[in-house]
Design a protein around this motif. Sequence first.
Motif, PDB file in Angstrom:
ATOM      1  N   ARG A  62     -17.450  33.455  25.145  1.00  0.00           N
ATOM      2  CA  ARG A  62     -17.148  32.461  26.185  1.00  0.00           C
ATOM      3  C   ARG A  62     -18.268  32.341  27.212  1.00  0.00           C
ATOM      4  NH1 ARG A  62     -12.690  30.244  24.735  1.00  0.00           N
ATOM      5  NH2 ARG A  62     -10.946  31.425  23.838  1.00  0.00           N
ATOM      6  N   LEU A  96     -22.352  26.298  21.928  1.00  0.00           N
ATOM      7  CA  LEU A  96     -21.608  27.404  22.544  1.00  0.00           C
ATOM      8  C   LEU A  96     -21.031  26.940  23.878  1.00  0.00           C
ATOM      9  CD1 LEU A  96     -23.915  30.556  22.136  1.00  0.00           C
ATOM     10  CD2 LEU A  96     -21.841  30.030  20.849  1.00  0.00           C
ATOM     11  N   ALA A 127     -18.546  31.460  20.237  1.00  0.00           N
ATOM     12  CA  ALA A 127     -18.204  30.870  21.532  1.00  0.00           C
ATOM     13  C   ALA A 127     -16.881  31.417  22.072  1.00  0.00           C
ATOM     14  CB  ALA A 127     -18.130  29.352  21.423  1.00  0.00           C
ATOM     15  N   ARG A 158     -16.859  27.241  24.170  1.00  0.00           N
ATOM     16  CA  ARG A 158     -16.340  28.352  24.970  1.00  0.00           C
ATOM     17  C   ARG A 158     -15.019  27.964  25.643  1.00  0.00           C
ATOM     18  NH1 ARG A 158     -18.656  28.116  30.677  1.00  0.00           N
ATOM     19  NH2 ARG A 158     -19.392  25.973  30.824  1.00  0.00           N
TER      20      ARG A 158
END
Length: 472
Positions: free
Chosen positions: A92, A251, A88, A255
């Motif tokens: 991002r 994720l 993550a 992020r």
Amino acid sequence: MSQNHHEEELIEELVGGEYEREPIPTSKLKSWKSFLGMYAGEHAAGTEFMIGPLFLTAGVSAFDLIVGLLIGNLLAVLSWRFLTAKIAVENRLTLYYQFEKICGKKLVIGYNLANGILFCFLAGAMITVSATAVGIPFDMEMPKLTDTTPNGATWVIIVVLIGAVISLIASKGYDTVSKAANWMSPIIVLAFLACGIVALNQLGVKSFTDFWNIWGEGSEPFPGQLKYTFWHVVIWSWFANAAMHVGMSDLSVFRFAKTANAGWTTAAGMYVGHYMAWIAAALLYAVYLKSPEAQAFLSNGEAPPVAPGPLANNAIGIFGIIAVVLAGWTTANPTIYRAGLAFQAIMPKLSTFWVTIIAGTVATIAGLFPAFAMKLLGFVALYGFILAPFGAVIVFEHFFHKQAGIVKNYAEVANIKFNKSVFLAWAISFGLFYFISIQFNVFLSFVTLPAWLLCGALFLVFSKYFQKKQAD
């Protein structure tokens, strides 16, 4: 309250689609404290009131439960930290945008549909949990462990009313949902702790030996239930949130983390919710099993019902009833909202309000059928088994694309909408291990990791083959 405020901001940003397709500004990155409150609150919720007692129906021993949960939850935390959080902060990207880059838009639609439906079923189980508390003043007959269909008109009316209220609140947007959850989460955690302490007193526990002897060497499972051993507990608790960690769903959350070390904050959820709360809920059921009513069920060869409302009411009275309602509420609310978002990705022309109402309607219908709640251990295992292998595609591409000699984010690079490599890898791994589970009566959570590994490996093999073929 500052942690709750951070959590609210964090969730609003990630579900609102902000920075979904662009780098997140450094000013918007969150410290580990933002995630601590979020995970502690999210994982001490309605599901815990069901899961704890269901371990007892599976005949677990003290060692299997206490040590098995300790190890299984640690494995989950490590999965979040070294897989989900690491990927993550390096990419991002939200789960859905990452999938779109690898799989193509059409394949992501299929994933969203599966995700949305499974979210609805989980929310339905939580509506069932709340209904067992709301029904107490109306002397409602509680669903039995073996019930699959509604047991009466009172049950139907209460479930429909709860479902309607939860759906309307969820449809107001995540701001409303998160504010409600933020206020309720500390109350629910306190209720679990109080339930555990009162139950220990009711069981006459004076020492650790007395506590250990509640489960002792284990027992035969209740009628219609699967016997859980040490490895059942370890593997099941590891993969209870498989879709979130090895399945990469989180994720979207991580992020926003400054570093991958934010992944360690999931321990707050695993050891407050999936350890303390599960054991506290199991203690409530242990008290009930000593009652004449439960003994009558057992003497007739039937499994005593697992109804969180009466169990909590027996321990801490009206506070217990309120806690169960809130716990089911705070789990079902965001789950319905997330299901609505998944459906909106398929039907983008519909407003958030209407897709959430659709999701809430599906969840309410599911809530009418107690089987989703009473078979929650099996349902959670199935949920993780279906979605986790998709995460393997992201993990294996991230760590091994260079060694495998494949193009990263191939659907985006080649401008394709349906990546056959992903679909074939998932279909073969899912089909093979589901067949093994059914044909040879293998516990589904036992084959989740092999299916995940096979899906990742097959993805690399198929990608190598199809990309080479495309280049030629």
